[in-house]
Design an enzyme around this catalytic site. Structure first.
Site, PDB file in Angstrom:
ATOM      1  N   SER A  14       0.848  -1.188   0.000  1.00 25.02           N
ATOM      2  CA  SER A  14       0.000   0.000   0.000  1.00 25.02           C
ATOM      3  C   SER A  14       0.881   1.235   0.000  1.00 25.02           C
ATOM      4  O   SER A  14       1.758   1.385   0.858  1.00 25.02           O
ATOM      5  CB  SER A  14      -0.882   0.010   1.246  1.00 25.02           C
ATOM      6  OG  SER A  14      -1.229   1.343   1.559  1.00 25.02           O
ATOM      7  N   HIS A  39      -1.424  -1.499  -4.097  1.00 28.54           N
ATOM      8  CA  HIS A  39      -2.694  -1.088  -3.473  1.00 28.54           C
ATOM      9  C   HIS A  39      -2.690   0.436  -3.328  1.00 28.54           C
ATOM     10  O   HIS A  39      -1.814   1.006  -2.674  1.00 28.54           O
ATOM     11  CB  HIS A  39      -2.781  -1.784  -2.107  1.00 28.54           C
ATOM     12  CG  HIS A  39      -4.036  -1.557  -1.345  1.00 28.54           C
ATOM     13  ND1 HIS A  39      -5.172  -2.320  -1.519  1.00 28.54           N
ATOM     14  CD2 HIS A  39      -4.333  -0.667  -0.356  1.00 28.54           C
ATOM     15  CE1 HIS A  39      -6.108  -1.922  -0.688  1.00 28.54           C
ATOM     16  NE2 HIS A  39      -5.629  -0.903   0.027  1.00 28.54           N
ATOM     17  N   ASP A  41      -4.541   3.622  -2.002  1.00 24.87           N
ATOM     18  CA  ASP A  41      -5.557   4.045  -1.038  1.00 24.87           C
ATOM     19  C   ASP A  41      -6.086   5.424  -1.370  1.00 24.87           C
ATOM     20  O   ASP A  41      -5.358   6.407  -1.354  1.00 24.87           O
ATOM     21  CB  ASP A  41      -4.957   4.049   0.375  1.00 24.87           C
ATOM     22  CG  ASP A  41      -4.849   2.641   0.922  1.00 24.87           C
ATOM     23  OD1 ASP A  41      -5.867   1.935   0.923  1.00 24.87           O
ATOM     24  OD2 ASP A  41      -3.738   2.251   1.322  1.00 24.87           O
ATOM     25  N   MET A  43      -8.717   8.329  -0.335  1.00 21.42           N
ATOM     26  CA  MET A  43      -9.525   8.800   0.800  1.00 21.42           C
ATOM     27  C   MET A  43     -10.054  10.200   0.507  1.00 21.42           C
ATOM     28  O   MET A  43      -9.335  11.025  -0.063  1.00 21.42           O
ATOM     29  CB  MET A  43      -8.654   8.853   2.057  1.00 21.42           C
ATOM     30  CG  MET A  43      -7.998   7.534   2.393  1.00 21.42           C
ATOM     31  SD  MET A  43      -7.151   7.650   3.970  1.00 21.42           S
ATOM     32  CE  MET A  43      -6.261   6.078   3.972  1.00 21.42           C
ATOM     33  N   HIS A  72      -8.394   1.208  -3.710  1.00 23.05           N
ATOM     34  CA  HIS A  72      -9.258   1.022  -2.546  1.00 23.05           C
ATOM     35  C   HIS A  72      -9.939   2.358  -2.273  1.00 23.05           C
ATOM     36  O   HIS A  72      -9.334   3.269  -1.713  1.00 23.05           O
ATOM     37  CB  HIS A  72      -8.379   0.564  -1.363  1.00 23.05           C
ATOM     38  CG  HIS A  72      -9.123   0.432  -0.084  1.00 23.05           C
ATOM     39  ND1 HIS A  72      -8.492   0.257   1.131  1.00 23.05           N
ATOM     40  CD2 HIS A  72     -10.457   0.448   0.199  1.00 23.05           C
ATOM     41  CE1 HIS A  72      -9.395   0.163   2.088  1.00 23.05           C
ATOM     42  NE2 HIS A  72     -10.588   0.287   1.553  1.00 23.05           N
ATOM     43  N   MET A  74     -11.922   4.645  -0.350  1.00 18.86           N
ATOM     44  CA  MET A  74     -12.516   4.958   0.950  1.00 18.86           C
ATOM     45  C   MET A  74     -13.195   6.305   0.799  1.00 18.86           C
ATOM     46  O   MET A  74     -12.749   7.338   1.320  1.00 18.86           O
ATOM     47  CB  MET A  74     -11.411   4.988   2.027  1.00 18.86           C
ATOM     48  CG  MET A  74     -10.900   3.605   2.355  1.00 18.86           C
ATOM     49  SD  MET A  74      -9.325   3.612   3.219  1.00 18.86           S
ATOM     50  CE  MET A  74      -8.218   3.668   1.831  1.00 18.86           C
ATOM     51  N   MET A 143     -11.247  -5.300   6.157  1.00 19.72           N
ATOM     52  CA  MET A 143     -10.382  -4.349   6.881  1.00 19.72           C
ATOM     53  C   MET A 143     -10.006  -4.943   8.235  1.00 19.72           C
ATOM     54  O   MET A 143     -10.880  -5.390   8.983  1.00 19.72           O
ATOM     55  CB  MET A 143     -11.101  -3.014   7.123  1.00 19.72           C
ATOM     56  CG  MET A 143     -11.334  -2.150   5.905  1.00 19.72           C
ATOM     57  SD  MET A 143      -9.890  -1.786   4.897  1.00 19.72           S
ATOM     58  CE  MET A 143      -8.815  -0.922   6.043  1.00 19.72           C
ATOM     59  N   GLY A 148      -8.437   4.674   7.147  1.00 20.17           N
ATOM     60  CA  GLY A 148      -8.117   6.108   7.247  1.00 20.17           C
ATOM     61  C   GLY A 148      -6.645   6.397   7.438  1.00 20.17           C
ATOM     62  O   GLY A 148      -6.153   7.424   6.975  1.00 20.17           O
ATOM     63  N   PHE A 149      -5.957   5.490   8.090  1.00 22.98           N
ATOM     64  CA  PHE A 149      -4.555   5.763   8.408  1.00 22.98           C
ATOM     65  C   PHE A 149      -3.714   4.496   8.318  1.00 22.98           C
ATOM     66  O   PHE A 149      -4.229   3.392   8.569  1.00 22.98           O
ATOM     67  CB  PHE A 149      -4.430   6.348   9.832  1.00 22.98           C
ATOM     68  CG  PHE A 149      -5.176   7.638   9.976  1.00 22.98           C
ATOM     69  CD1 PHE A 149      -4.576   8.846   9.628  1.00 22.98           C
ATOM     70  CD2 PHE A 149      -6.502   7.651  10.391  1.00 22.98           C
ATOM     71  CE1 PHE A 149      -5.282  10.041   9.716  1.00 22.98           C
ATOM     72  CE2 PHE A 149      -7.219   8.842  10.478  1.00 22.98           C
ATOM     73  CZ  PHE A 149      -6.610  10.038  10.148  1.00 22.98           C
ATOM     74  N   ASP A 178      -6.408  -5.921   4.975  1.00 24.53           N
ATOM     75  CA  ASP A 178      -5.790  -4.599   4.905  1.00 24.53           C
ATOM     76  C   ASP A 178      -5.761  -3.969   6.286  1.00 24.53           C
ATOM     77  O   ASP A 178      -6.805  -3.690   6.872  1.00 24.53           O
ATOM     78  CB  ASP A 178      -6.627  -3.748   3.929  1.00 24.53           C
ATOM     79  CG  ASP A 178      -6.031  -2.385   3.655  1.00 24.53           C
ATOM     80  OD1 ASP A 178      -4.939  -2.083   4.162  1.00 24.53           O
ATOM     81  OD2 ASP A 178      -6.682  -1.616   2.918  1.00 24.53           O
ATOM     82  N   GLY A 180      -2.392  -3.366   9.373  1.00 16.31           N
ATOM     83  CA  GLY A 180      -1.562  -4.039  10.378  1.00 16.31           C
ATOM     84  C   GLY A 180      -0.985  -5.367   9.915  1.00 16.31           C
ATOM     85  O   GLY A 180      -0.637  -6.212  10.739  1.00 16.31           O
ATOM     86  N   GLY A 200       1.346  -1.703   4.170  1.00 10.34           N
ATOM     87  CA  GLY A 200       1.892  -0.368   3.934  1.00 10.34           C
ATOM     88  C   GLY A 200       3.101  -0.132   4.811  1.00 10.34           C
ATOM     89  O   GLY A 200       4.254  -0.201   4.367  1.00 10.34           O
TER      90      GLY A 200
HETATM   91  C1  DX5 Z   1      -5.931   2.063   5.775  1.00  6.34           C
HETATM   92  C2  DX5 Z   1      -5.590   1.682   4.345  1.00  6.34           C
HETATM   93  C3  DX5 Z   1      -4.513   0.702   4.262  1.00  6.34           C
HETATM   94  C4  DX5 Z   1      -3.235   1.087   4.910  1.00  6.34           C
HETATM   95  C5  DX5 Z   1      -2.662  -0.131   5.550  1.00  6.34           C
HETATM   96  O1  DX5 Z   1      -7.029   2.858   5.776  1.00  6.34           O
HETATM   97  O2  DX5 Z   1      -6.703   1.162   3.677  1.00  6.34           O
HETATM   98  O3  DX5 Z   1      -4.316   0.206   2.945  1.00  6.34           O
HETATM   99  O4  DX5 Z   1      -2.294   1.621   4.043  1.00  6.34           O
HETATM  100  O5  DX5 Z   1      -1.568   0.308   6.214  1.00  6.34           O
HETATM  101  P1  DX5 Z   1      -0.709  -0.570   7.203  1.00  6.34           P
HETATM  102  O6  DX5 Z   1      -0.208  -1.741   6.427  1.00  6.34           O
HETATM  103  O7  DX5 Z   1       0.350   0.396   7.557  1.00  6.34           O
HETATM  104  O8  DX5 Z   1      -1.593  -0.947   8.343  1.00  6.34           O
HETATM  105 ZN    ZN Z   2      -6.314   0.077   1.769  1.00  8.62          ZN
END
Ligand code: DX5
Ligand code: ZN
Length: 225
Positions: A14, A39, A41, A43, A72, A74, A143, A148-149, A178, A180, A200
């Site tokens: 990501s 991936h 993201d 937002m 993705h 969001m 998820m 969001g982060f 997706d 952690g 990510g």
């Molecule tokens: C979160 C995103 C993820 C994010 C995952 O809202 O959708 O794709 O980048 O990030 P890590 O792998 O750092 O948890």
């Molecule tokens: Zn994502």
């Protein structure tokens, strides 16, 4: 570019934790590591409390990469923007079931535009919400953090929904996780049936992205029973 057929485990880095000023270079590095999917993201500051990139950035990146662009979304009202993402070069478009008015209609629209379709479940969203249209998608996204982060803590209870999703979709549809995902959490999600691992922070916070990807690949082999 087409999403690889189900049956293999794929790592989808990501870009959220990448250096946004050097995105094309960051993507080239992960491509050199042999990943097939990136991936992206997206937002909107409304569906989630953060803002990232949109179609113009994806269109520019498209010129620099042959990876599968897994977008993705969001965003609220994904039906309004789906076409623009596909035109920009998104190969696969995932939207949140919580955000779409008519998920089935949006899946059909994505297919008609030539993209593959994905539907996503937030940690608190029950699997029933996607039961009707899961089979119509090429990939389901579960998820494992609140969207969001990046760099948030993996939510083990949310990850367990992968088991239910895999039961519903069978072996021919990808199940993506997706949030952690790192070498520690990978064996758990793979044992639940996830085959597409978004990561990510575990990749882009490391100076050596290639060895970070290899560490997740190695962890896939340590499946917990
Ligand atoms: C979160 C995103 C993820 C994010 C995952 O809202 O959708 O794709 O980048 O990030 P890590 O792998 O750092 O948890
Ligand atoms: Zn994502």
């Amino acid at each position: 570019m087409k999403l690889p057929k189900a049956g293999t485990i794929e790592i989808a880095p990501s870009i959220l934790s990448a250096d946004f000023a050097r995105l094309a270079d960051e993507i080239a590095v992960i491509e050199s590591a042999g990943v097939k999917i990136v991936h992206l993201d997206v937002m909107d500051g409304h569906f989630v409390p953060n803002i990232t990139v949109g179609p113009p950035v994806i269109a520019k990146l498209r010129k620099y990469s042959n990876l599968v662009f897994d977008s993705h979304l969001m965003i609220s009202e994904p039906e309004k923007f789906a076409e623009r993402f596909v035109e920009a070069g998104a190969d696969h478009v995932t939207f949140h079931v919580e955000a779409a008015n008519e998920p089935k209609k949006l899946i059909d629209k994505l297919h008609a535009l030539g993209a593959t379709a994905g539907i996503c479940l937030n940690p608190e969203t029950p699997v029933d919400m996607i039961e009707e249209c899961a089979q119509l998608c090429e990939m389901i996204l579960v998820m494992t953090v609140h969207p969001g982060f990046g760099a948030q803590k993996f939510m083990p209870e949310a990850a367990k929904k992968v088991i239910q999703v895999r039961e519903i979709v069978g072996p021919d549809i990808r199940v993506e996780v997706d949030g952690g995902i790192d070498p520690q959490t990978t064996p758990t999600v793979v044992s639940y049936g996830a085959d597409t691992l978004v990561a990510g922070n575990a990749i882009f916070s490391k100076p050596d992205r290639v060895s970070a990807i290899n560490a997740i690949r190695k962890a896939c082999k340590k499946i917990k029973n």
